[in-house]
Write a protein that holds these residues in place. Structure first.
Motif, PDB file in Angstrom:
ATOM      1  N   HIS A  12     -16.506 -11.161 -32.268  1.00 40.25           N
ATOM      2  CA  HIS A  12     -16.310 -10.886 -33.683  1.00 40.25           C
ATOM      3  C   HIS A  12     -14.823 -10.805 -34.024  1.00 40.25           C
ATOM      4  CE1 HIS A  12     -20.545  -9.699 -33.506  1.00 40.25           C
ATOM      5  NE2 HIS A  12     -20.546  -9.946 -34.803  1.00 40.25           N
ATOM      6  N   ALA A  13     -14.490 -11.298 -35.195  1.00 34.09           N
ATOM      7  CA  ALA A  13     -13.144 -11.125 -35.728  1.00 34.09           C
ATOM      8  C   ALA A  13     -13.070  -9.802 -36.499  1.00 34.09           C
ATOM      9  CB  ALA A  13     -12.784 -12.284 -36.652  1.00 34.09           C
ATOM     10  N   PHE A  14     -14.090  -9.549 -37.328  1.00 37.02           N
ATOM     11  CA  PHE A  14     -14.123  -8.342 -38.164  1.00 37.02           C
ATOM     12  C   PHE A  14     -15.542  -7.817 -38.178  1.00 37.02           C
ATOM     13  CE2 PHE A  14     -14.590  -5.905 -42.022  1.00 37.02           C
ATOM     14  CZ  PHE A  14     -13.381  -5.255 -42.161  1.00 37.02           C
ATOM     15  N   ILE A  15     -15.699  -6.535 -37.839  1.00 40.85           N
ATOM     16  CA  ILE A  15     -17.012  -5.900 -37.886  1.00 40.85           C
ATOM     17  C   ILE A  15     -16.957  -4.770 -38.917  1.00 40.85           C
ATOM     18  CG2 ILE A  15     -18.771  -4.604 -36.645  1.00 40.85           C
ATOM     19  CD1 ILE A  15     -17.968  -6.001 -34.116  1.00 40.85           C
ATOM     20  N   GLY A  16     -17.699  -4.963 -39.997  1.00 40.62           N
ATOM     21  CA  GLY A  16     -17.787  -3.954 -41.055  1.00 40.62           C
ATOM     22  C   GLY A  16     -19.216  -3.498 -41.264  1.00 40.62           C
ATOM     23  N   GLN A  17     -20.014  -3.532 -40.213  1.00 37.77           N
ATOM     24  CA  GLN A  17     -21.413  -3.132 -40.316  1.00 37.77           C
ATOM     25  C   GLN A  17     -21.527  -1.688 -40.786  1.00 37.77           C
ATOM     26  OE1 GLN A  17     -22.707  -3.929 -36.322  1.00 37.77           O
ATOM     27  NE2 GLN A  17     -23.171  -6.069 -36.771  1.00 37.77           N
ATOM     28  N   VAL A  18     -22.392  -1.462 -41.729  1.00 38.01           N
ATOM     29  CA  VAL A  18     -22.728  -0.143 -42.259  1.00 38.01           C
ATOM     30  C   VAL A  18     -21.501   0.610 -42.789  1.00 38.01           C
ATOM     31  CG1 VAL A  18     -24.200   1.886 -41.855  1.00 38.01           C
ATOM     32  CG2 VAL A  18     -24.524  -0.120 -40.448  1.00 38.01           C
ATOM     33  N   MET A  19     -20.429  -0.079 -43.065  1.00 43.28           N
ATOM     34  CA  MET A  19     -19.288   0.598 -43.683  1.00 43.28           C
ATOM     35  C   MET A  19     -19.593   0.801 -45.161  1.00 43.28           C
ATOM     36  SD  MET A  19     -16.254  -2.207 -44.081  1.00 43.28           S
ATOM     37  CE  MET A  19     -16.440  -3.603 -45.183  1.00 43.28           C
ATOM     38  N   ARG A  20     -18.909   1.765 -45.754  1.00 41.88           N
ATOM     39  CA  ARG A  20     -19.085   2.058 -47.178  1.00 41.88           C
ATOM     40  C   ARG A  20     -17.703   2.097 -47.823  1.00 41.88           C
ATOM     41  NH1 ARG A  20     -23.334   3.779 -49.967  1.00 41.88           N
ATOM     42  NH2 ARG A  20     -22.932   4.655 -52.017  1.00 41.88           N
TER      43      ARG A  20
END
Length: 188
Positions: A153-161
């Motif tokens: 992954h380059a960017f992981i924003g899973q479940v971010m708010r």
């Protein structure tokens, strides 16, 4: 190491050159953690850690502004910058370089609580940027960035708010997946 330290004011590491891990895990900093024009290069997994720290004034990883006759030295971190689970006033990185070592992550603020903005402007990342599970009260801006992580992954924003906008603009290059699974943003 300043693990669990209590600092009433700022921590200024501006212009510092370090060849080992700088540890602020669990620390309480009343002002900023400022690393303007610092050079931190380690063969270990981490360059800077401030996981579960409370940094009221935010984290600043910038290049020193130009002054007549001065040569600019941008912030450079070899090893992960890790802010997981931290409570910070903001995260500001402009024209800096992040290089992952053994973890594959170059900048990690997973599960962080940010009361201000996160601004990554003109950054070069050789490794994954992790924002999964973070809560950002201001904007999250990724502008003019380059992220290289061909093996993941380059960017992981899973479940971010993100309570305001998530701005992804003028991105120069991304290799690797971008994941926003389960993310909530007010505006994209």
């Amino acid at each position: 190491s300043a693990h669990s330290a209590a600092v009433e004011g700022h921590v200024l590491l501006n212009g510092v050159t370090a060849s080992g891990h700088i540890d602020f895990d669990g620390a309480s900093i009343g002002g900023q953690l400022s690393c303007v024009s610092a050079q931190i290069k380690t063969q270990n997994r981490y360059a800077i850690t401030a996981s579960k720290a409370r940094i009221s004034g935010g984290v600043v990883l910038n290049v020193k502004e130009a002054q007549e006759g001065n040569v600019l030295t941008p912030f450079h971190g070899t090893g992960e910058i890790r802010l997981n689970g931290a409570h910070i006033g903001g995260l500001y990185a402009k024209n800096v370089t992040f290089v992952a070592t053994t973890s594959g992550q170059s900048l990690s603020f997973g599960g962080a609580r940010v009361s201000g903005a996160v601004r990554l402007d003109g950054c070069q990342s050789n490794g994954e940027i992790l924002a999964a599970g973070s809560r950002i009260s201001g904007r999250l801006t990724c502008e003019r960035i380059t992220i290289r992580n061909d093996n993941g992954h380059a960017f992981i924003g899973q479940v971010m708010r993100v309570e305001h906008a998530f701005v992804w603009k003028k991105v120069e290059h991304v290799s690797g997946a971008v994941s926003l699974n389960g993310a909530h943003v007010a505006e994209l």
